[in-house]
Structure formats: structure tokens, C-alpha cells
Write an enzyme that holds these catalytic residues in place. Structure first.
Site, PDB file in Angstrom:
ATOM      1  NE  ARG A  27     -38.375  30.373  22.912  1.00  0.00           N
ATOM      2  CZ  ARG A  27     -37.294  30.475  22.123  1.00  0.00           C
ATOM      3  NH1 ARG A  27     -36.571  31.576  22.121  1.00  0.00           N
ATOM      4  NH2 ARG A  27     -36.953  29.484  21.341  1.00  0.00           N
TER       5      ARG A  27
ATOM      6  CG  HIS B 222     -36.819  36.394  19.449  1.00  0.00           C
ATOM      7  ND1 HIS B 222     -37.838  35.671  20.034  1.00  0.00           N
ATOM      8  CD2 HIS B 222     -35.758  35.550  19.396  1.00  0.00           C
ATOM      9  CE1 HIS B 222     -37.408  34.448  20.313  1.00  0.00           C
ATOM     10  NE2 HIS B 222     -36.133  34.353  19.933  1.00  0.00           N
TER      11      HIS B 222
HETATM   12  C1  GLV Z   1     -34.362  31.481  19.089  1.00  0.00           C
HETATM   13  O1  GLV Z   1     -34.921  32.050  19.964  1.00  0.00           O
HETATM   14  C2  GLV Z   1     -34.073  30.080  19.092  1.00  0.00           C
HETATM   15  O2  GLV Z   1     -34.717  29.328  19.853  1.00  0.00           O
HETATM   16  O3  GLV Z   1     -33.181  29.664  18.363  1.00  0.00           O
END
Ligand code: GLV
Length: 308
Positions: free
Chosen positions: A223, A271
Site C-alpha cells: 500500500r 495500482h
Molecule cells: C488491491 O489492492 C486489493 O487489496 O485487492
């Protein structure tokens, strides 16, 4: 008995189709079409509604549609309701692919060659055997273990660090904060696959990254808030670190004015390393519904005291 889905609507439509095929007895509802809210027993959400308890008084289980649970405000989910994160084969496979391509790109100097190409420069760089490249993964959950198993197959010198001891075949294991420095000192490519909790927020700071050998790389697929982005840029500028591949940033999306975008030693993807695949995830969710009805622990059920 109803199952309510509250996340990306396009993906929700895929879930609806899969539920209709695989579990026609369960009525599937797509947020915001909640219907009679008292009938909703199960909620799958990226973020639960803030007034969960008032809105869905009979919810029995809350599923995260993602692998992480940090986007949940757990204080809003009553204690007696189990919370389950997404632990499913599709998300694992995607993460293994992404980290493998990142490690191989670093290992085979793809970024150096991209730079050479901008200068029309044809220069061979020495190839280091994989067995001499030391890869270290922070976090040995389902994702970290799967990533290490695949990297091991390429012949990399692999190690993993976790808060509590975890064994991965052929991989040197380091457990607990007292072993972190030794793990860092032997790591040329550091991969962060930790959960984001109060204990890991900001963990990739000047001290930790400074503990890597000179010339090391960072791959952050955990993260954004795991990383102190300014500490990273300082260590890249000083030459202590060679580069970073970031699939997560803080904030997301990263604003166009943010200095990380233009940093010559940083590669950013938005992401996309991995996401839940409804086709495989639905099987795990249906298995979890069976387990819940049988009074068993569910796959991915979190420990609230640990926050993951
Ligand atoms: C993506 O980052 C998830 O947590 O699935």
C-alpha cells in the site's frame, strides 16, 4: 437470504452473472439497489457503508472485495460480525506475474536499456546470474509465499521476512523485528507485500531502506502509506538505492504535480499489479458461505486484534 455487492458496478455485473449460475438460491443485489435491507445477510464491499449497522441490521458477514482490509473502518463493523478479506487464486496469480516481471526487469537491466535507447546507445551490460541476485519479500501471507515460490524457480537467492515465523520451501526465513536488519542487509531487491496496519504504516522509511545494501531496488506492491516517498527519493538521489517500482502511492491517484512522477529512478503503475478475479473469487466466497453456515472459520477471515 440476500448477498449485497457494493464495489465497482461493472465488476458487480460479472459477480451477478456468476452468482446466478453458481448459486441461484442466493439473491444477489447490486448497490445501491439494496431492496429490503433487512433481508441482506452478506455484504461484499471495497468499503462498507459508514452506517452499516443501521442500514443493514441483519448482516452476518462482511467480505472485502480486495486482498487488503485497510480501507475498512473496522470500528464501524460490530464486533460480532466476521470480516473476511479476499484470498483467492486469481489475485495471487496476478501478483505473482507482476512481481516476477518487476524483478526480472531489474535483474536484466531493462530500465538501463530503456535509458540507453533514448540516447541510441548500443552497449551490453554484464548479466549477473540469478543465483547471485538476492531478493527479499516483506510479508509472507498467501501473496508473499506465492511470489517467493515462483522467484525461487528462476534461481534467485530468496528470503522472506514476517512478523511471526513462516516457512517457504527453499527460502531463507526471517521472523520478528529483531531479525529485520539481517534480512535487509542481504536483500538487493526488496518487495513489500505487507498488510497495511498501524504497525506497518510508514515502515519503508529512511532507516529501513537505508539498511539495504548500496544499489538495492524497491518494489512496493503493498500500500502507498507503507512508504515514506520523500525518504525514498532522498535515498535514490544520494545513490544509495538504484531504483523503485511502485504500483501503489500515497495518495492515489498520484497528483500530476507530485515529484515521484518525474523521478528518473522511479517507475509507477496505477495500482494494477493484481485484482480480484470474479470467476475464481466467487468459488471462494461460496465456499465461505458454506463454512459460515456450518459454523467454521472462513478463508481469509481476519483477526481484528491484528487488523488483517
Ligand atoms: C488491491 O489492492 C486489493 O487489496 O485487492
Amino acid at each position: 437470504m440476500s448477498f449485497l455487492y457494493k464495489a465497482d458496478p461493472a465488476r458487480g455485473a460479472v459477480w451477478a452473472r456468476l452468482f446466478a449460475q453458481r448459486a441461484p438460491e442466493t439473491e444477489f443485489r447490486l448497490w445501491p439497489d439494496v431492496g429490503d435491507a433487512r433481508e441482506v445477510r452478506y455484504l461484499a464491499a471495497w468499503k462498507p457503508p459508514e452506517d452499516l449497522n443501521a442500514l443493514l441490521p441483519n448482516v452476518e458477514v462482511v467480505f472485502s472485495t480486495g486482498a487488503g482490509i485497510d480501507q475498512f473502518d473496522l470500528s464501524r463493523v460490530p464486533d460480532h460480525i466476521p470480516v473476511v478479506r479476499m484470498v483467492e487464486p486469481g489475485i495471487v496469480e496476478g501478483m505473482v506475474e507482476y512481481v516476477t516481471q518487476a524483478v526480472l526487469s531489474i535483474h536484466r537491466d531493462i530500465f538501463a536499456y530503456a535509458h540507453q535507447q533514448t540516447m541510441r546507445q548500443w552497449t551490453e551490460l554484464a548479466v549477473m546470474p540469478a543465483s547471485e541476485r538476492r531478493v527479499g519479500v516483506l510479508g509472507l501471507g498467501m501473496l508473499g509465499q506465492a511470489v517467493l515460490s515462483r522467484l525461487k524457480a528462476f534461481g534467485f537467492d530468496c528470503a522472506g521476512w514476517s512478523r511471526t515465523p513462516r516457512h517457504v520451501d527453499g527460502v531463507a526465513g526471517y521472523a520478528g523485528y529483531e531479525s529485520l536488519d539481517a534480512f535487509l542487509a542481504r536483500t538487493d531487491v526488496l518487495v513489500c507485500l505487507l498488510p497495511l496496519t498501524s504497525a506497518t504504516r510508514g515502515i519503508l522509511d529512511k532507516r529501513l531502506l537505508g539498511g539495504l545494501p548500496r544499489g538495492a531496488w524497491l518494489i512496493n506492491v503493498g500500500r502507498g502509506p507503507h512508504l515514506n516517498q520523500y525518504a525514498l527519493m532522498a535515498l535514490l538521489d544520494s545513490g544509495h538505492l538504484s531504483g523503485a517500482i511502485l504500483d501503489v502511492t500515497d495518495p492515489e491517484p498520484l497528483p500530476p504535480s507530485h515529484p515521484l512522477w518525474a523521478h528518473p529512478k522511479v517507475r509507477i503503475t496505477p495500482h494494477i499489479a493484481s485484482a480480484t478475479r470474479p470467476e475464481t473469487a466467487v468459488e471462494v466466497v461460496l465456499e465461505n458461505l458454506r463454512r459460515h453456515r456450518a459454523g467454521l472459520t472462513m478463508i481469509g477471515q481476519i483477526d481484528r486484534t491484528q487488523g488483517y
